[in-house]
Design a protein around this motif. Structure first.
Motif, PDB file in Angstrom:
ATOM      1  N   ILE A 241       0.871  -1.178   0.000  1.00  0.00           N
ATOM      2  CA  ILE A 241       0.000   0.000   0.000  1.00  0.00           C
ATOM      3  C   ILE A 241       0.905   1.224   0.000  1.00  0.00           C
ATOM      4  N   PHE A 242       0.834   2.007  -1.081  1.00  0.00           N
ATOM      5  CA  PHE A 242       1.780   3.110  -1.268  1.00  0.00           C
ATOM      6  C   PHE A 242       1.189   4.448  -0.851  1.00  0.00           C
ATOM      7  N   PHE A 243       2.090   5.311  -0.352  1.00  0.00           N
ATOM      8  CA  PHE A 243       1.737   6.682   0.000  1.00  0.00           C
ATOM      9  C   PHE A 243       2.752   7.617  -0.649  1.00  0.00           C
ATOM     10  N   LYS A 244       2.350   8.852  -0.882  1.00  0.00           N
ATOM     11  CA  LYS A 244       3.238   9.804  -1.540  1.00  0.00           C
ATOM     12  C   LYS A 244       4.354  10.263  -0.607  1.00  0.00           C
ATOM     13  N   SER A 245       5.502  10.478  -1.198  1.00  0.00           N
ATOM     14  CA  SER A 245       6.615  11.059  -0.448  1.00  0.00           C
ATOM     15  C   SER A 245       6.303  12.518  -0.148  1.00  0.00           C
ATOM     16  N   THR A 246       6.635  12.975   1.037  1.00  0.00           N
ATOM     17  CA  THR A 246       6.332  14.352   1.419  1.00  0.00           C
ATOM     18  C   THR A 246       7.441  15.305   0.969  1.00  0.00           C
ATOM     19  N   LYS A 247       7.094  16.588   0.887  1.00  0.00           N
ATOM     20  CA  LYS A 247       8.104  17.583   0.545  1.00  0.00           C
ATOM     21  C   LYS A 247       9.156  17.674   1.650  1.00  0.00           C
ATOM     22  N   GLU A 248       8.754  17.392   2.888  1.00  0.00           N
ATOM     23  CA  GLU A 248       9.716  17.413   3.992  1.00  0.00           C
ATOM     24  C   GLU A 248      10.781  16.334   3.803  1.00  0.00           C
ATOM     25  N   TYR A 249      10.339  15.139   3.411  1.00  0.00           N
ATOM     26  CA  TYR A 249      11.286  14.044   3.180  1.00  0.00           C
ATOM     27  C   TYR A 249      12.264  14.412   2.067  1.00  0.00           C
ATOM     28  N   LYS A 250      11.735  14.910   0.966  1.00  0.00           N
ATOM     29  CA  LYS A 250      12.586  15.250  -0.180  1.00  0.00           C
ATOM     30  C   LYS A 250      13.585  16.337   0.184  1.00  0.00           C
ATOM     31  N   TYR A 251      13.123  17.333   0.939  1.00  0.00           N
ATOM     32  CA  TYR A 251      14.011  18.419   1.358  1.00  0.00           C
ATOM     33  C   TYR A 251      15.125  17.880   2.254  1.00  0.00           C
ATOM     34  N   PHE A 252      14.756  17.018   3.191  1.00  0.00           N
ATOM     35  CA  PHE A 252      15.744  16.471   4.118  1.00  0.00           C
ATOM     36  C   PHE A 252      16.771  15.601   3.389  1.00  0.00           C
ATOM     37  N   ILE A 253      16.313  14.761   2.485  1.00  0.00           N
ATOM     38  CA  ILE A 253      17.246  13.900   1.741  1.00  0.00           C
ATOM     39  C   ILE A 253      18.221  14.739   0.929  1.00  0.00           C
ATOM     40  N   LYS A 254      17.733  15.838   0.358  1.00  0.00           N
ATOM     41  CA  LYS A 254      18.590  16.700  -0.470  1.00  0.00           C
ATOM     42  C   LYS A 254      19.582  17.503   0.361  1.00  0.00           C
ATOM     43  N   HIS A 255      19.130  18.026   1.507  1.00  0.00           N
ATOM     44  CA  HIS A 255      19.952  18.955   2.280  1.00  0.00           C
ATOM     45  C   HIS A 255      20.524  18.351   3.573  1.00  0.00           C
ATOM     46  N   SER A 256      20.074  17.164   3.940  1.00  0.00           N
ATOM     47  CA  SER A 256      20.472  16.540   5.215  1.00  0.00           C
ATOM     48  C   SER A 256      20.124  17.430   6.402  1.00  0.00           C
ATOM     49  N   GLN A 296      11.868   8.009  10.154  1.00  0.00           N
ATOM     50  CA  GLN A 296      10.819   8.630  10.962  1.00  0.00           C
ATOM     51  C   GLN A 296       9.904   9.513  10.123  1.00  0.00           C
ATOM     52  N   LEU A 297      10.479  10.155   9.104  1.00  0.00           N
ATOM     53  CA  LEU A 297       9.667  10.968   8.200  1.00  0.00           C
ATOM     54  C   LEU A 297       8.733  10.103   7.351  1.00  0.00           C
ATOM     55  N   CYS A 298       9.044   8.813   7.290  1.00  0.00           N
ATOM     56  CA  CYS A 298       8.188   7.865   6.571  1.00  0.00           C
ATOM     57  C   CYS A 298       7.296   7.073   7.529  1.00  0.00           C
ATOM     58  N   GLY A 299       7.430   7.335   8.824  1.00  0.00           N
ATOM     59  CA  GLY A 299       6.675   6.585   9.814  1.00  0.00           C
ATOM     60  C   GLY A 299       5.773   7.457  10.647  1.00  0.00           C
ATOM     61  N   GLN A 300       6.207   7.705  11.893  1.00  0.00           N
ATOM     62  CA  GLN A 300       5.326   8.433  12.815  1.00  0.00           C
ATOM     63  C   GLN A 300       5.054   9.863  12.385  1.00  0.00           C
ATOM     64  N   TRP A 301       5.883  10.424  11.458  1.00  0.00           N
ATOM     65  CA  TRP A 301       5.676  11.800  11.003  1.00  0.00           C
ATOM     66  C   TRP A 301       5.070  11.866   9.604  1.00  0.00           C
ATOM     67  N   HIS A 302       4.403  10.800   9.203  1.00  0.00           N
ATOM     68  CA  HIS A 302       3.797  10.785   7.873  1.00  0.00           C
ATOM     69  C   HIS A 302       2.278  10.694   8.031  1.00  0.00           C
ATOM     70  N   LYS A 303       1.620  11.842   7.846  1.00  0.00           N
ATOM     71  CA  LYS A 303       0.175  11.936   8.059  1.00  0.00           C
ATOM     72  C   LYS A 303      -0.599  10.936   7.203  1.00  0.00           C
ATOM     73  N   GLU A 304      -0.248  10.894   5.904  1.00  0.00           N
ATOM     74  CA  GLU A 304      -1.003  10.051   4.974  1.00  0.00           C
ATOM     75  C   GLU A 304      -0.888   8.581   5.351  1.00  0.00           C
ATOM     76  N   LYS A 305       0.298   8.154   5.814  1.00  0.00           N
ATOM     77  CA  LYS A 305       0.468   6.754   6.203  1.00  0.00           C
ATOM     78  C   LYS A 305      -0.394   6.442   7.425  1.00  0.00           C
ATOM     79  N   LEU A 306      -0.434   7.341   8.396  1.00  0.00           N
ATOM     80  CA  LEU A 306      -1.260   7.119   9.582  1.00  0.00           C
ATOM     81  C   LEU A 306      -2.743   7.059   9.203  1.00  0.00           C
ATOM     82  N   GLU A 307      -3.144   7.904   8.251  1.00  0.00           N
ATOM     83  CA  GLU A 307      -4.525   7.840   7.762  1.00  0.00           C
ATOM     84  C   GLU A 307      -4.788   6.509   7.061  1.00  0.00           C
ATOM     85  N   GLY A 308      -3.802   6.070   6.269  1.00  0.00           N
ATOM     86  CA  GLY A 308      -3.936   4.798   5.570  1.00  0.00           C
ATOM     87  C   GLY A 308      -4.022   3.627   6.530  1.00  0.00           C
ATOM     88  N   LEU A 309      -3.243   3.689   7.612  1.00  0.00           N
ATOM     89  CA  LEU A 309      -3.320   2.656   8.635  1.00  0.00           C
ATOM     90  C   LEU A 309      -4.727   2.598   9.223  1.00  0.00           C
TER      91      LEU A 309
END
Length: 448
Positions: A241-256, A296-309
């Motif tokens: 079950i897939f969820f979209k990557s957030t802009k926060e995740y993308k920003y963090f991966i790019k800038h650490s 964590q950005l893909c887990g407890q801090w991912h609104k869409e995933k929690l909604e999907g759960l």
């Protein structure tokens, strides 16, 4: 006393090892290694017996011996008073006068801190999940290899995870005194490859003489059994079950780096000094911290995933098992599901309460990987939800064994596994690595 009724494959394993006082039952998860190992220990009839297992399994082992071998005296050696009684019985030879078998149960991380265990002689040593000593340089492995048991029983559903080099420390306990160098030379294929900085490292490329190795292992009492070879268990179905990557995740991966609003889960610019929202600063200054925050950005801090759960949980009234990694994930999930009024159980490092699981058909059981993935019978349920996946050392074994918590003897229904994955992130790569029998490496992560 409960009656013991062995299944044909369990009787076969015991019969094939009847002449061995050192043996290994590498039975697939769900085939009842506990029953086979305990019965072999009983048949060996040593007065002193020691079971080393995971911390989460201590109570299960103690209860098993109390239920099926009431004439034995079983003690939890993590409890000071019981450890003292065990030592007293051994040191004073009182148990020989009483004509009983004593069984001490202790976990791996405590065992190597008890030097007095090295003084035990003429005893049976049983290792539950013997794959935990595959790293012969670890403290627990070194300690166990120094012990002097008369008899040895090894139990594991994943003794090698397909990697034969991991067997070396275990075969030492079985009495095969082959050096590590000779073992690798005989059975492991390697080659030296450039690692990018002018140096070379040795990597495993395959295995050789595997039929000879299997025969050799059989001659030292190793029994390998796969579920598909001895049982017809229900069908297993996996669903992503897939969820979209957030802009926060993308920003963090790019800038650490990320200034993250844990309340709104939506901002990554510098916080306004007048804004009292609970911002936290995520700094991925090395691969470990970057991996942690990415997860964590893909887990407890991912609104869409929690909604999907929540949507997934609401779609069924069946018992559910949910595997997770971090305490914060558990808290986020419980908060999200609170108003559904479903009874729940929790198994983690600080708690093991299975009341709801045992009593309620619509219960939810949250299991932290380290505490429950490699042990426990949960076949009352037939659905597992993976909120996040295990990662790091031992993750392959943990994931494989977690699936068997419901797919085991006594399961009559088809088993379903639901993977909640954030698309295009470390989670997809992690699942792909696990399915290949690998552990996600820093190099794989860097390309996420």
């Amino acid at each position: 006393m409960k009656m013991l009724n062995f299944m044909p494959h369990q009787e076969e394993a015991l019969n094939r090892t009847e002449q061995f006082n050192r043996c290994a039952y590498y039975l697939d998860m769900g085939l009842g290694k506990t029953f086979v190992g305990a019965e072999k220990m009983y048949l060996l009839n040593n007065s002193v017996n020691l079971v080393i297992c995971q911390k989460s399994k201590i109570d299960d082992w103690v209860q098993h011996f109390k239920d099926y071998y009431p004439s034995d005296r079983v003690m939890n050696l993590t409890k000071k008073s019981e450890a003292i009684n065990f030592r007293t019985l051994v040191d004073t030879k009182e148990l020989y006068k009483m004509d009983i078998q004593i069984v001490g149960v202790i976990n791996y991380e405590t065992a190597f801190r008890r030097d007095w265990l090295l003084k035990l002689q003429g005893f049976t040593l049983m290792l539950d999940e013997s794959s935990l000593i595959t790293n012969e340089t670890a403290k627990r492995s070194k300690f166990i290899l120094k012990m002097k048991p008369e008899s040895v029983i090894l139990l594991s559903g994943t003794p090698t995870a397909g990697k034969y080099e991991r067997l070396w420390s275990q075969v030492q306990l079985l009495g095969w005194n082959i050096t590590k160098k000779a073992f690798w030379s005989s059975y492991v294929q390697t080659e030296w490859v450039e690692n990018g900085d002018g140096f070379k490292r040795e990597v495993i490329t395959g295995y050789k003489h595997t039929e000879h190795l299997k025969k050799k292992l059989a001659s030292y009492g190793c029994i390998f059994m796969k579920t598909s070879e001895v049982l017809e268990l229900p069908e297993q179905t996996e669903q992503k079950i897939f969820f979209k990557s957030t802009k926060e995740y993308k920003y963090f991966i790019k800038h650490s780096y990320l200034m993250f609003d844990t309340l709104n889960y939506c901002k990554f610019d510098d916080a306004d000094s007048e804004n009292e929202n609970p911002y936290i600063e995520l700094v991925g200054d090395n691969s470990l911290t970057k991996m942690l925050y990415a997860r964590q950005l893909c887990g407890q801090w991912h609104k869409e995933k929690l909604e999907g759960l929540r949507d997934l949980v609401e779609s069924t009234e069946d018992r559910l098992i949910i595997f997770y990694n971090f305490t914060a994930e558990l808290e986020a999930m419980q908060k999200k599901l609170a108003d559904l009024n479903r009874p729940y159980s929790v198994v983690n490092g600080s708690k093991k309460d299975l009341t709801a699981y045992d009593q309620a058909d619509d219960s939810i059981t949250f299991i932290q990987y380290q505490a429950g993935a490699m042990g426990g019978n949960y076949q009352k349920a037939n659905k597992i939800i993976y909120f996040t996946l295990p990662l790091g050392k031992g993750s392959c074994d943990m994931w494989e064994q977690s699936k068997k918590r419901i797919h085991r003897i006594g399961q009559a229904k088809p088993c379903f596994y639901y993977y909640l994955l954030v698309k295009g992130t470390v989670e997809e790569r992690n699942l792909a690595a696990l399915k290949e029998g690998k552990e996600l490496t820093d190099e794989l992560f860097k390309n996420t």
